[in-house]
Design an enzyme around this catalytic site. Structure first.
Site, PDB file in Angstrom:
ATOM      1  CG  PHE B 115      -2.370  -0.111   0.922  1.00  0.00           C
ATOM      2  CD1 PHE B 115      -2.896  -1.250   0.341  1.00  0.00           C
ATOM      3  CD2 PHE B 115      -3.234   0.949   1.199  1.00  0.00           C
ATOM      4  CE1 PHE B 115      -4.254  -1.337   0.048  1.00  0.00           C
ATOM      5  CE2 PHE B 115      -4.585   0.871   0.907  1.00  0.00           C
ATOM      6  CZ  PHE B 115      -5.098  -0.270   0.330  1.00  0.00           C
ATOM      7  CD  GLN B 235      -5.749  10.374   2.417  1.00  0.00           C
ATOM      8  OE1 GLN B 235      -6.478   9.423   2.629  1.00  0.00           O
ATOM      9  NE2 GLN B 235      -4.478  10.380   2.760  1.00  0.00           N
ATOM     10  CG  HIS B 237      -8.195   7.630  -2.472  1.00  0.00           C
ATOM     11  ND1 HIS B 237      -7.876   7.161  -3.722  1.00  0.00           N
ATOM     12  CD2 HIS B 237      -7.922   6.621  -1.614  1.00  0.00           C
ATOM     13  CE1 HIS B 237      -7.428   5.921  -3.620  1.00  0.00           C
ATOM     14  NE2 HIS B 237      -7.446   5.565  -2.348  1.00  0.00           N
ATOM     15  CG  LEU B 247     -11.918   4.200  -2.530  1.00  0.00           C
ATOM     16  CD1 LEU B 247     -10.890   5.309  -2.588  1.00  0.00           C
ATOM     17  CD2 LEU B 247     -12.053   3.664  -1.109  1.00  0.00           C
ATOM     18  CD  GLU B 250      -2.804   3.840  -1.262  1.00  0.00           C
ATOM     19  OE1 GLU B 250      -3.462   4.877  -1.048  1.00  0.00           O
ATOM     20  OE2 GLU B 250      -1.915   3.449  -0.502  1.00  0.00           O
ATOM     21  NE  ARG B 281      -5.028   6.370   0.227  1.00  0.00           N
ATOM     22  CZ  ARG B 281      -5.893   5.752   1.022  1.00  0.00           C
ATOM     23  NH1 ARG B 281      -6.562   6.429   1.941  1.00  0.00           N
ATOM     24  NH2 ARG B 281      -6.081   4.454   0.898  1.00  0.00           N
ATOM     25  CG  HIS B 347     -10.673   8.780   0.831  1.00  0.00           C
ATOM     26  ND1 HIS B 347     -11.705   7.930   0.489  1.00  0.00           N
ATOM     27  CD2 HIS B 347      -9.751   8.013   1.463  1.00  0.00           C
ATOM     28  CE1 HIS B 347     -11.407   6.699   0.899  1.00  0.00           C
ATOM     29  NE2 HIS B 347     -10.246   6.720   1.497  1.00  0.00           N
ATOM     30  NE  ARG B 389      -7.114   7.551   6.394  1.00  0.00           N
ATOM     31  CZ  ARG B 389      -7.280   6.626   5.449  1.00  0.00           C
ATOM     32  NH1 ARG B 389      -6.480   5.568   5.409  1.00  0.00           N
ATOM     33  NH2 ARG B 389      -8.233   6.748   4.540  1.00  0.00           N
TER      34      ARG B 389
END
Lengths: 232, 574
Positions: B115, B235, B237, B247, B250, B281, B347, B389
């Site tokens: 990730f 954030q 994304h 979404l 990732e 991100r 996000h 994050r």
């Protein structure tokens, strides 16, 4: 483009019985039926009641009858359904208001099948081992989002509301075939009862209705087999 | 109607259920959720939950901690990051023992995938740390926790919207909730209350967030005069479905998918030569934005392509089945064949209700806790995410801090007695709701919400500057004025969603003001907060947390130090 919708309305504070109401709203062909409903609710008629949350088919809030089939409104595109789009609440559960039904009878049946892992052994310090093949046996039934589309599309459930219904059977399947679970026999006993798995007449409405494409009838067949041959 | 519970949990998602599972063996526990818990947004999380299990290669929790701190651009409180990375391992095993159907490795262990921003040996290369169940990890976590909570006989009050939190004499002792089905108000007296209500991405036009993500918990806390921390850090994304914002995990890039611009270039080579498409991100979202601004979007438009077509049908169908389903349903394409059109989507809120590492809500810049009052999950700010994050750390935060808060509450409820509630906490809310219901104003809530989402997207988005941030503050204040004149058509008591949507809009407006104002005040670029007029991180002046208080004059900003006890802030390159 303009989209026509025909919606079954019922407000217990005002109506003795349900009635139909028609709306026309602007929409893109690729819009979701949910978008059209929220356009109505936001700009034409604030009294329309429906549930919604994720808007992309994973939370299970907006299950309803769309052109006489159970669908998630957020997973059905305007261009894919005939107009006027006929919208009704799920069948077989009490209507609270408009498209909102009382889900408690549905969840009551869900709880009956012990929808949780039962294993009172002391767990290992790390994970329980499970092979890829063992995990695959119940993969399909872990996809369920408890939207009730299957159960409320089932003629056996319509005629007998005591029937546990496909969704509960799916939940039971998910644990019966999990190598970590120790309550398969207990669950199978519950499913073997009069209102259990034998009420399924393999009509396949549930498979057609499931927005997660779970092969529910196959799962129910595996439960029946486990009961007959006492193997799981 | 009155209820007495040792503990009340507001919100039925990951953090709320996890705390309820800890609490229920120790005292009576009620979970109040405006949705049925199974509809909570935790269920929409896809790719994985981070924990240094090391099932496929060497991994250490210290590396996870470091990645979290660096990923958050050093605004992370490092004591909290240490706890999270350490507790992660036990939390994931707990979930597995409760039945979570993780994917498996060849030797039957929990499967792990790469990730963004997760590395081995303090940044030396990508590591497989995200534990997953296909691309529905959040769904499986939510299911497992709900199942466990049923087994523990937690009392659920589904479709109960909490509308007020009772804080008197500096302590919390209950909540007032609106029963959506009947319009009735309920008072819940409790020794401990936890807010676990999720995020507020619905203030942006393009968002991955559910309709229900309107920041209700944060706004209620803020209205009590308690602060909100680091609200400027929101954030985006990098890979939301174009225009819709849905979404695309990732994990698509974790499995080997790459981002491509309109000229067919793998542009992340220019922005993150080391981690490429698996940079954090904020880095990837900025890169997409810059490509688009330079005219290198697809056909010169506002999006790029996420290409997974080289992964093979098997990988897509088994590791990313939901992504395939979304692409087919909403785009009419198959990601095993066609590239996915994506753009950054709002996000996740890094900021929120300040808490200590046991979930206790903190009242001020001296970190004074409010007895009996807790928060966990996206609505809280511990702060383990700092300015940005890392993927797979949000599900983790729910588990680790939901658990810690639940355990702390369990101790608290045996040590304290119920406090006497002053008469009629419902009455004030009844008046407020009746006033909203009676409203014949000319403003339409749906229209105001649409305007708000445009303002926030255009002026408080990925790239920011003083002028547009100041304009956003003004625009939100104007919308707040107009909101006072909102009119409802539905005057009924039965499932009046119009009333709730109006309430939610009020919450969003408060939080939008705080977000825009906190962003306008922070004169540096850090993590997700990118200022074109202040392009560099400024540790000398801005290595500190923002605290926003509601005061008579509007919003007052204060600041408090960051815990940097382990890793000294360094330039952040990937």
């Amino acid at each position: 483009m303009d989209v026509k919708l025909r919606i079954k309305r019922f407000d217990p504070e005002r109506d003795d019985k349900p009635h139909w109401q028609e709306y026309t709203v602007p929409a893109e062909p690729t819009d979701r039926v949910l978008d059209a409903l929220l356009q109505i609710k936001g700009y034409q008629d604030g009294t329309l009641a429906l549930r919604r949350s994720c808007a992309h088919g994973v939370c299970g809030s907006c299950a309803m009858r769309i052109n006489h089939l159970n669908r998630l409104a957020c997973k059905t595109l305007v261009k894919d359904v005939k107009q006027p789009i006929v919208i009704e609440p799920l069948k077989g559960l009490p209507v609270i208001k408009d498209l909102v039904v009382d889900m408690e009878p549905f969840f009551e049946k869900f709880r009956i099948v012990k929808p949780f892992l039962v294993n009172d052994e002391t767990p290992p310090p790390t994970e329980w081992r499970q092979s890829i093949e063992e995990r695959a046996r119940f993969d399909d039934t872990t996809k369920c989002i408890l939207c009730a589309s299957c159960t409320t599309s089932c003629p056996s459930f319509w005629t007998n509301s005591e029937y546990l219904g496909p969704a509960s059977l799916v939940q039971a399947h998910r644990f019966i075939f999990d190598t970590r679970d120790r309550a398969a026999a207990e669950r199978l006993d519950i499913l073997n009862a009069r209102e259990g798995v034998w009420r399924c007449r393999t009509i396949f409405n549930c498979v057609e209705a499931c927005p997660r494409e779970i092969n529910i009838t196959k799962a129910i067949g595996q439960i029946k087999k486990a009961l007959v041959y006492n193997r799981f | 109607m009155y209820h007495n519970y040792d503990a009340v949990v507001i919100g039925g998602g990951g953090a709320g259920l996890m705390s309820a599972i800890q609490l229920s063996p120790k005292g009576s526990t009620a979970v109040l959720s405006k949705l049925h818990p199974m509809r909570s947004h935790t269920g929409a999380a896809q790719g994985g939950i981070g924990a240094a299990l090391g099932n496929l290669e060497e991994d250490l929790w210290e590396w996870h901690m470091f990645d979290t701190v660096k990923g958050g651009d050093y605004l992370v409180d490092q004591d909290a990051a240490e706890i999270m990375a350490q507790d992660a391992i036990e939390a994931v095993y707990d979930l597995e023992h409760w039945g979570l159907p993780f994917d498996r490795t060849a030797d039957g262990k929990i499967a792990q995938r790469p990730f963004g921003g997760h590395t081995r040996d303090y940044g030396k290369g990508i590591v497989r740390r995200a534990c997953y169940a296909a691309d529905r990890t959040g769904h499986m976590i939510l299911q497992t926790l709900y199942q466990r909570a049923i087994r523990n006989r937690v009392d659920f009050f589904d479709e109960f919207q909490v509308v007020d939190i009772c804080i008197e004499g500096g302590a919390c002792h209950g909540v007032v909730a609106y029963e959506i089905a009947t319009g009735e108000l309920h008072t819940f007296r409790a020794k401990a209350v936890i807010v676990a209500t999720g995020g507020f991405g619905r203030m942006f036009r393009v968002t991955s967030n559910a309709y229900s993500f309107t920041g209700d918990g944060q706004a209620m806390v803020y209205r009590k005069g308690l602060p909100l921390e680091d609200m400027e850090f929101f954030q985006f994304h990098p890979t939301g479905i174009r225009k819709m914002g849905i979404l695309i995990t990732e994990a698509v890039r974790g499995e080997g998918g790459i981002l491509v611009n309109g000229q067919g270039e793998r542009f992340m080579e220019r922005y993150s030569p080391n981690l490429l498409d698996l940079a954090p991100r904020d880095v990837v979202s900025r890169a997409i934005h810059k490509e688009v601004l330079a005219g290198r979007g697809i056909d010169g438009k506002e999006y790029v392509h996420l290409d997974a077509s080289h992964l093979g049908r098997d990988v897509v169908a088994t590791k990313l089945p939901d992504i395939q389903d979304f692409c087919r349903t909403y785009l009419g394409i198959d990601p095993a064949v066609d590239p996915i059109p994506v753009e950054p989507t709002a996000h996740y809120a890094m900021g929120g209700i300040p808490t200590d590492v046991d979930g206790q809500v903190l009242a001020d810049e001296t970190n004074r806790p409010v007895p009996g009052f807790y928060a966990a999950g996206e609505c809280a700010c511990v702060s383990v995410h700092g300015a940005n994050r890392l993927g797979s750390n949000s599900l983790l935060e729910l588990m680790v801090f939901g658990r810690r808060a639940g355990r702390h509450m369990a101790e608290h409820i045996v040590q304290t007695d119920f406090l006497e509630l002053k008469t009629g906490p419902e009455e004030r809310m009844r008046e407020e709701l009746d006033r909203l219901l009676a409203g014949t104003g000319s403003e339409n809530a749906a229209g105001l919400r649409k305007e708000l989402r445009e303002v926030m997207m255009n002026k408080v988005g990925v790239l920011r500057e003083q002028k547009t941030l100041d304009e956003a503050v003004e625009a939100v204040r104007e919308l707040k004025d107009r909101y006072r004149n909102v009119g409802l058509q539905d005057k009924g008591r039965t499932f009046n969603m119009e009333l709730l949507v109006a309430l939610e809009l009020g919450y969003l407006l408060d939080l939008a003001e705080v977000t825009a104002l906190s962003a306008a005040a922070r004169h540096e670029s850090r993590g997700a907060h990118t200022r074109e007029d202040y392009p560099d991180r400024d540790d000398e002046n801005w290595l500190k947390h923002t605290l926003a208080f509601r005061t008579d004059g509007g919003v007052t900003l204060k600041y408090k130090p960051v815990n940097v006890s382990f890793f000294e802030p360094k330039p952040r390159t990937y």
